[in-house]
Design an enzyme around this catalytic site. Structure first.
Site, PDB file in Angstrom:
ATOM      1  N   ALA A  32       0.752  -1.316  -0.026  1.00  0.00           N
ATOM      2  CA  ALA A  32      -0.034   0.045  -0.100  1.00  0.00           C
ATOM      3  C   ALA A  32       1.034   1.361   0.037  1.00  0.00           C
ATOM      4  O   ALA A  32       0.933   2.109   0.955  1.00  0.00           O
ATOM      5  CB  ALA A  32      -0.942  -0.130   1.288  1.00  0.00           C
ATOM      6  N   LEU A  33       1.820   1.265  -1.026  1.00  0.00           N
ATOM      7  CA  LEU A  33       2.853   2.228  -1.003  1.00  0.00           C
ATOM      8  C   LEU A  33       2.398   3.509  -1.244  1.00  0.00           C
ATOM      9  O   LEU A  33       1.402   4.041  -2.279  1.00  0.00           O
ATOM     10  CB  LEU A  33       3.837   1.896  -1.995  1.00  0.00           C
ATOM     11  CG  LEU A  33       4.331   0.315  -1.893  1.00  0.00           C
ATOM     12  CD1 LEU A  33       5.391  -0.050  -2.702  1.00  0.00           C
ATOM     13  CD2 LEU A  33       5.073   0.110  -0.551  1.00  0.00           C
ATOM     14  N   GLY A  36       5.944   8.219   1.257  1.00  0.00           N
ATOM     15  CA  GLY A  36       7.109   7.870   2.301  1.00  0.00           C
ATOM     16  C   GLY A  36       7.733   6.825   2.211  1.00  0.00           C
ATOM     17  O   GLY A  36       8.864   6.729   2.238  1.00  0.00           O
ATOM     18  N   HIS A  37       7.174   5.706   1.503  1.00  0.00           N
ATOM     19  CA  HIS A  37       7.908   4.449   1.149  1.00  0.00           C
ATOM     20  C   HIS A  37       8.791   4.963  -0.065  1.00  0.00           C
ATOM     21  O   HIS A  37       9.909   4.245   0.040  1.00  0.00           O
ATOM     22  CB  HIS A  37       6.893   3.281   0.621  1.00  0.00           C
ATOM     23  CG  HIS A  37       5.958   2.634   1.646  1.00  0.00           C
ATOM     24  ND1 HIS A  37       4.674   3.076   1.595  1.00  0.00           N
ATOM     25  CD2 HIS A  37       6.219   2.068   2.799  1.00  0.00           C
ATOM     26  CE1 HIS A  37       4.042   2.524   2.778  1.00  0.00           C
ATOM     27  NE2 HIS A  37       4.854   1.649   3.214  1.00  0.00           N
ATOM     28  N   GLN A  61       3.498  -9.601  13.245  1.00  0.00           N
ATOM     29  CA  GLN A  61       3.729  -8.594  13.902  1.00  0.00           C
ATOM     30  C   GLN A  61       2.477  -7.832  14.165  1.00  0.00           C
ATOM     31  O   GLN A  61       2.081  -6.657  14.751  1.00  0.00           O
ATOM     32  CB  GLN A  61       4.357  -7.576  13.178  1.00  0.00           C
ATOM     33  CG  GLN A  61       3.998  -6.812  11.940  1.00  0.00           C
ATOM     34  CD  GLN A  61       5.034  -6.029  11.134  1.00  0.00           C
ATOM     35  OE1 GLN A  61       5.867  -6.899  10.720  1.00  0.00           O
ATOM     36  NE2 GLN A  61       4.885  -4.847  11.115  1.00  0.00           N
ATOM     37  N   GLY A 147      12.062   3.922   7.945  1.00  0.00           N
ATOM     38  CA  GLY A 147      11.486   5.359   8.271  1.00  0.00           C
ATOM     39  C   GLY A 147      11.456   5.576   9.537  1.00  0.00           C
ATOM     40  O   GLY A 147      11.119   4.792  10.278  1.00  0.00           O
ATOM     41  N   GLU A 148      11.858   6.904   9.868  1.00  0.00           N
ATOM     42  CA  GLU A 148      11.642   7.331  11.420  1.00  0.00           C
ATOM     43  C   GLU A 148      10.402   7.502  11.716  1.00  0.00           C
ATOM     44  O   GLU A 148       9.962   7.847  12.761  1.00  0.00           O
ATOM     45  CB  GLU A 148      12.451   8.788  11.469  1.00  0.00           C
ATOM     46  CG  GLU A 148      13.896   8.759  11.319  1.00  0.00           C
ATOM     47  CD  GLU A 148      14.630  10.015  11.228  1.00  0.00           C
ATOM     48  OE1 GLU A 148      14.101  11.070  11.276  1.00  0.00           O
ATOM     49  OE2 GLU A 148      15.955   9.932  11.281  1.00  0.00           O
ATOM     50  N   GLN A 153      10.530   1.340  16.037  1.00  0.00           N
ATOM     51  CA  GLN A 153      10.985   0.163  15.303  1.00  0.00           C
ATOM     52  C   GLN A 153      12.330   0.339  14.668  1.00  0.00           C
ATOM     53  O   GLN A 153      13.363  -0.690  14.752  1.00  0.00           O
ATOM     54  CB  GLN A 153      10.133  -0.032  14.031  1.00  0.00           C
ATOM     55  CG  GLN A 153      10.428  -0.885  12.854  1.00  0.00           C
ATOM     56  CD  GLN A 153       9.341  -1.215  11.907  1.00  0.00           C
ATOM     57  OE1 GLN A 153       8.536  -1.662  11.969  1.00  0.00           O
ATOM     58  NE2 GLN A 153       9.557  -0.361  10.678  1.00  0.00           N
ATOM     59  N   SER A 185       0.927   7.598   5.685  1.00  0.00           N
ATOM     60  CA  SER A 185       0.626   6.156   6.274  1.00  0.00           C
ATOM     61  C   SER A 185      -0.391   5.432   5.501  1.00  0.00           C
ATOM     62  O   SER A 185      -1.160   5.978   4.997  1.00  0.00           O
ATOM     63  CB  SER A 185       0.220   6.114   7.478  1.00  0.00           C
ATOM     64  OG  SER A 185      -0.158   5.229   8.004  1.00  0.00           O
TER      65      SER A 185
HETATM   66  P1  AMP Z   1       5.202  -0.106   6.272  1.00  0.00           P
HETATM   67  O1  AMP Z   1       4.878  -0.550   5.073  1.00  0.00           O
HETATM   68  O2  AMP Z   1       4.001   0.635   6.834  1.00  0.00           O
HETATM   69  O3  AMP Z   1       5.817  -1.301   7.220  1.00  0.00           O
HETATM   70  O4  AMP Z   1       6.467   0.731   6.010  1.00  0.00           O
HETATM   71  C1  AMP Z   1       7.690   0.469   5.333  1.00  0.00           C
HETATM   72  C2  AMP Z   1       8.524   1.464   5.695  1.00  0.00           C
HETATM   73  O5  AMP Z   1       8.345   2.682   5.306  1.00  0.00           O
HETATM   74  C3  AMP Z   1       9.061   1.432   7.435  1.00  0.00           C
HETATM   75  O6  AMP Z   1      10.333   1.578   7.472  1.00  0.00           O
HETATM   76  C4  AMP Z   1       8.254   2.861   7.623  1.00  0.00           C
HETATM   77  O7  AMP Z   1       8.702   3.536   8.811  1.00  0.00           O
HETATM   78  C5  AMP Z   1       8.552   3.702   6.410  1.00  0.00           C
HETATM   79  N1  AMP Z   1       7.659   4.560   6.447  1.00  0.00           N
HETATM   80  C6  AMP Z   1       6.154   4.585   6.306  1.00  0.00           C
HETATM   81  N2  AMP Z   1       5.568   5.818   6.203  1.00  0.00           N
HETATM   82  C7  AMP Z   1       6.535   6.636   6.091  1.00  0.00           C
HETATM   83  C8  AMP Z   1       6.536   7.955   6.123  1.00  0.00           C
HETATM   84  N3  AMP Z   1       5.531   8.915   6.021  1.00  0.00           N
HETATM   85  N4  AMP Z   1       7.903   8.503   5.914  1.00  0.00           N
HETATM   86  C9  AMP Z   1       8.915   7.906   5.793  1.00  0.00           C
HETATM   87  N5  AMP Z   1       8.918   6.304   6.035  1.00  0.00           N
HETATM   88  C10 AMP Z   1       7.803   5.840   6.302  1.00  0.00           C
END
Ligand code: AMP
Length: 282
Positions: A32-33, A36-37, A61, A147-148, A153, A185
């Site tokens: 669901a990119l 941020g990704h 998780q 990501g921060e 995590q 997100s």
């Molecule tokens: P997820 O798919 O939510 O597990 O996220 C995958 C990676 O993308 C993780 O390292 C997240 O911290 C990073 N990530 C998700 N949302 C953001 C964002 N808004 N900005 C930067 N990194 C993000």
């Protein structure tokens, strides 16, 4: 770009790259990119000859079954986006492929994993470490990008990698936000337009609290954020904590730390959103 579904195929492809001395970057995601990704992907593509993006909604998780069931899955659109951004391989395995046997390994990194998310989502970080360690082993990347946005995590993955994958560099990337400040997100897709408007209170309160903190104490700043969220009846605060960005432990005075971060989790209806803000980093 190749889309790969099995560990065997992935390792065959990557071995060929390693034989040619190509550097490999890994970006673990649950799909669901969004932008941020893609910021992580862009960084990996810039820094490595080959970029692998994993897309896997990791069941171990999720401590909430409903959260797992409703998690958005958009592989086709994700692949298009990744191809447009120069990714070499998408690794999209089945659950059976990643967990042919139940994973009984236990990862504990107290006190990093016992506070905040660790308190409210029992087992969550154990599941994260299970899947991330498998990905690190299968891909054996030079660098991995996180990501921060998921601040805790990132701290735990750094700790795990330092102990189990000492040759791997973990790269932390800044939070990407919408123009109005809302942190991007995958879960935002589940918000109604009204909830999306209400959710803006989260980032607005955090940003305002940075200004406020310049002339107020740690406890006053804490209360400022708690009150700011409480003022919006559409939001339910799960926690807000002011912590040292390295140890994730609380502090009493601003002078007690040179890396002060506020981490927050808020429910907007059923949707659980997390965000964080840096008050001080020297
Ligand atoms: P997820 O798919 O939510 O597990 O996220 C995958 C990676 O993308 C993780 O390292 C997240 O911290 C990073 N990530 C998700 N949302 C953001 C964002 N808004 N900005 C930067 N990194 C993000």
């Amino acid at each position: 770009m190749k889309v790969i579904h099995t560990v065997k195929d992935l390792q065959a492809e990557l071995q060929a790259c390693k034989d040619k001395k190509m550097t490999i970057g890994l970006v673990p995601t649950m799909g669901a990119l969004h932008a941020g990704h893609i910021s992580l992907v862009n960084r990996s593509v810039a820094e490595n000859m080959v970029t692998v993006v994993s897309v896997f909604v990791n069941p171990t998780q999720f401590n909430d079954k409903n959260d797992l069931l409703t998690y958005p899955r958009t592989l086709k659109e994700d692949c298009k986006l990744l191809e447009d951004n120069g990714v070499s391989y998408v690794f999209s395995p089945s659950e059976k492929e990643m967990y042919p046997e139940p994973d009984t390994r236990v990862f504990t990194y107290a006190p990093l994993d016992t506070v905040m998310e660790g308190k409210f989502r029992p087992g969550h970080f154990n599941g994260v470490c299970q899947i991330v360690s498998k990905l690190f082993s299968f891909v054996s990347p030079d660098k991995a990008y996180f990501g921060e946005k998921d601040f805790q995590q990132l701290a735990i993955v750094r700790k795990m990698a330092s102990e189990l994958f000492p040759n791997l560099t973990i790269v932390g990337c800044p939070i990407m936000r919408e123009k109005d400040g809302m942190a991007l997100s995958s879960r935002n897709a589940r918000l109604t337009p009204q909830q999306r408007t209400e959710a803006l209170t989260i980032s607005k309160t955090l940003f305002a609290s940075v200004e406020y903190s310049r002339s107020h104490s740690v406890s006053e700043t804490y209360q400022f954020v708690v009150d700011g969220i409480a003022a919006n009846s559409a939001l339910k605060l799960e926690y807000f904590e002011l912590v040292d960005g390295n140890t994730l432990q609380g502090f009493t005075n601003w002078e007690d730390t040179n890396y002060a971060v506020g981490c927050i989790t808020v429910f907007v209806g059923e949707v659980r959103l997390i965000d964080n803000i840096t008050y001080k980093k020297n």
